[in-house]
Motif scaffolding. Structure first.
Motif, PDB file in Angstrom:
ATOM      1  N   ALA A 194      13.550  -7.117   3.542  1.00 49.27           N
ATOM      2  CA  ALA A 194      14.413  -6.889   4.689  1.00 49.27           C
ATOM      3  C   ALA A 194      14.702  -8.229   5.349  1.00 49.27           C
ATOM      4  CB  ALA A 194      13.735  -5.947   5.683  1.00 49.27           C
ATOM      5  N   ASP A 195      15.895  -8.369   5.887  1.00 49.18           N
ATOM      6  CA  ASP A 195      16.276  -9.634   6.521  1.00 49.18           C
ATOM      7  C   ASP A 195      15.291 -10.021   7.627  1.00 49.18           C
ATOM      8  OD1 ASP A 195      19.883  -9.100   6.348  1.00 49.18           O
ATOM      9  OD2 ASP A 195      18.465  -9.903   4.881  1.00 49.18           O
ATOM     10  N   SER A 196      14.752  -9.031   8.300  1.00 48.67           N
ATOM     11  CA  SER A 196      13.879  -9.295   9.443  1.00 48.67           C
ATOM     12  C   SER A 196      12.538  -9.910   9.051  1.00 48.67           C
ATOM     13  CB  SER A 196      13.643  -8.008  10.230  1.00 48.67           C
ATOM     14  OG  SER A 196      13.052  -7.029   9.408  1.00 48.67           O
ATOM     15  N   VAL A 197      12.175  -9.820   7.761  1.00 50.95           N
ATOM     16  CA  VAL A 197      10.869 -10.337   7.339  1.00 50.95           C
ATOM     17  C   VAL A 197      10.971 -11.464   6.320  1.00 50.95           C
ATOM     18  CG1 VAL A 197       9.874  -8.057   7.766  1.00 50.95           C
ATOM     19  CG2 VAL A 197      10.450  -8.736   5.424  1.00 50.95           C
ATOM     20  N   LYS A 198      12.180 -11.802   5.895  1.00 50.48           N
ATOM     21  CA  LYS A 198      12.349 -12.867   4.906  1.00 50.48           C
ATOM     22  C   LYS A 198      11.731 -14.168   5.396  1.00 50.48           C
ATOM     23  CE  LYS A 198      16.509 -11.267   2.512  1.00 50.48           C
ATOM     24  NZ  LYS A 198      17.969 -11.488   2.297  1.00 50.48           N
ATOM     25  N   GLY A 199      10.993 -14.807   4.503  1.00 50.55           N
ATOM     26  CA  GLY A 199      10.355 -16.065   4.845  1.00 50.55           C
ATOM     27  C   GLY A 199       9.017 -15.907   5.539  1.00 50.55           C
ATOM     28  N   ARG A 200       8.683 -14.683   5.935  1.00 48.94           N
ATOM     29  CA  ARG A 200       7.408 -14.451   6.634  1.00 48.94           C
ATOM     30  C   ARG A 200       6.476 -13.537   5.837  1.00 48.94           C
ATOM     31  NH1 ARG A 200       7.332 -11.716  11.304  1.00 48.94           N
ATOM     32  NH2 ARG A 200       9.212 -10.495  10.870  1.00 48.94           N
ATOM     33  N   PHE A 201       7.053 -12.572   5.128  1.00 52.21           N
ATOM     34  CA  PHE A 201       6.252 -11.595   4.376  1.00 52.21           C
ATOM     35  C   PHE A 201       6.403 -11.857   2.875  1.00 52.21           C
ATOM     36  CE2 PHE A 201       6.322  -7.817   7.607  1.00 52.21           C
ATOM     37  CZ  PHE A 201       5.908  -8.669   8.603  1.00 52.21           C
ATOM     38  N   THR A 202       5.348 -11.548   2.139  1.00 50.84           N
ATOM     39  CA  THR A 202       5.373 -11.683   0.685  1.00 50.84           C
ATOM     40  C   THR A 202       4.749 -10.451   0.062  1.00 50.84           C
ATOM     41  OG1 THR A 202       5.168 -14.098   0.835  1.00 50.84           O
ATOM     42  CG2 THR A 202       4.695 -13.075  -1.291  1.00 50.84           C
ATOM     43  N   ILE A 203       5.499  -9.806  -0.823  1.00 49.68           N
ATOM     44  CA  ILE A 203       4.978  -8.666  -1.556  1.00 49.68           C
ATOM     45  C   ILE A 203       4.487  -9.135  -2.917  1.00 49.68           C
ATOM     46  CG2 ILE A 203       7.240  -8.054  -2.529  1.00 49.68           C
ATOM     47  CD1 ILE A 203       6.396  -5.089  -2.325  1.00 49.68           C
ATOM     48  N   SER A 204       3.409  -8.517  -3.371  1.00 50.91           N
ATOM     49  CA  SER A 204       2.905  -8.838  -4.699  1.00 50.91           C
ATOM     50  C   SER A 204       2.217  -7.604  -5.275  1.00 50.91           C
ATOM     51  CB  SER A 204       1.938 -10.023  -4.653  1.00 50.91           C
ATOM     52  OG  SER A 204       0.811  -9.730  -3.841  1.00 50.91           O
ATOM     53  N   ARG A 205       1.949  -7.665  -6.582  1.00 52.67           N
ATOM     54  CA  ARG A 205       1.296  -6.554  -7.240  1.00 52.67           C
ATOM     55  C   ARG A 205       0.367  -7.076  -8.324  1.00 52.67           C
ATOM     56  NH1 ARG A 205       5.918  -3.002  -9.868  1.00 52.67           N
ATOM     57  NH2 ARG A 205       4.141  -1.934 -10.810  1.00 52.67           N
ATOM     58  N   ASP A 206      -0.653  -6.307  -8.613  1.00 54.78           N
ATOM     59  CA  ASP A 206      -1.595  -6.617  -9.688  1.00 54.78           C
ATOM     60  C   ASP A 206      -1.705  -5.358 -10.541  1.00 54.78           C
ATOM     61  OD1 ASP A 206      -3.752  -7.071 -11.351  1.00 54.78           O
ATOM     62  OD2 ASP A 206      -4.921  -8.112  -9.830  1.00 54.78           O
ATOM     63  N   ASN A 207      -0.968  -5.325 -11.632  1.00 57.17           N
ATOM     64  CA  ASN A 207      -0.938  -4.117 -12.459  1.00 57.17           C
ATOM     65  C   ASN A 207      -2.291  -3.823 -13.096  1.00 57.17           C
ATOM     66  OD1 ASN A 207       1.769  -3.662 -11.899  1.00 57.17           O
ATOM     67  ND2 ASN A 207       2.482  -4.744 -13.730  1.00 57.17           N
ATOM     68  N   ALA A 208      -3.050  -4.853 -13.375  1.00 59.60           N
ATOM     69  CA  ALA A 208      -4.360  -4.648 -13.996  1.00 59.60           C
ATOM     70  C   ALA A 208      -5.328  -3.935 -13.053  1.00 59.60           C
ATOM     71  CB  ALA A 208      -4.951  -5.986 -14.433  1.00 59.60           C
ATOM     72  N   GLU A 209      -5.144  -4.173 -11.753  1.00 59.57           N
ATOM     73  CA  GLU A 209      -6.033  -3.578 -10.758  1.00 59.57           C
ATOM     74  C   GLU A 209      -5.398  -2.399 -10.023  1.00 59.57           C
ATOM     75  OE1 GLU A 209      -9.175  -4.374 -10.311  1.00 59.57           O
ATOM     76  OE2 GLU A 209      -9.077  -5.964 -11.832  1.00 59.57           O
TER      77      GLU A 209
END
Length: 116
Positions: A59-74
């Motif tokens: 979302a534009d409101s969180v760009k540069g501040r939030f980071t999404i990530s995933r760990d498929n193995a876990e």
């Protein structure tokens, strides 16, 4: 099938939090995942999405501040939130949507409160 979110809390403006969400009962790698939030009196909105083979979307409101990530193995997804603002206060929900059936599942929500 279950998503369990955690990591919310009370933080001062400018602070950081990391949300976590663990999935069970699904083949996690075959799902698009995302974080949404809902503030009192407002509709649920997309915060960030991490499709299986696509770019991360914010979302534009969180760009540069939030980071999404995933760990498929876990079977885990994360939302790193920096430079938090009072307007980030909301219940945050994780979501996983099957790339095969398009069916989705929601986590129970974790509360983030940012004080000014």
């Amino acid at each position: 099938v279950q998503l369990q979110a955690s990591g919310g809390g009370l933080v001062q403006a400018g602070g950081s939090l990391t949300l976590s969400c663990v999935a069970s009962g699904i083949t996690f790698r075959d799902h698009h995942v995302g974080w949404y939030r809902q503030a009192p009196g407002k509709e649920r909105e997309l915060v960030a999405r991490n499709n299986r083979n696509g770019p991360k979307i914010y979302a534009d409101s969180v760009k540069g501040r939030f980071t999404i990530s995933r760990d498929n193995a876990e079977n885990m997804m994360y939302l790193q939130m920096n430079s938090l603002k009072p307007e980030d206060t909301a219940s945050y929900y994780c979501n996983a949507r099957s790339i095969l059936t398009a069916s989705g599942v929601w986590g129970q929500g974790t509360q983030v409160t940012v004080s000014s």
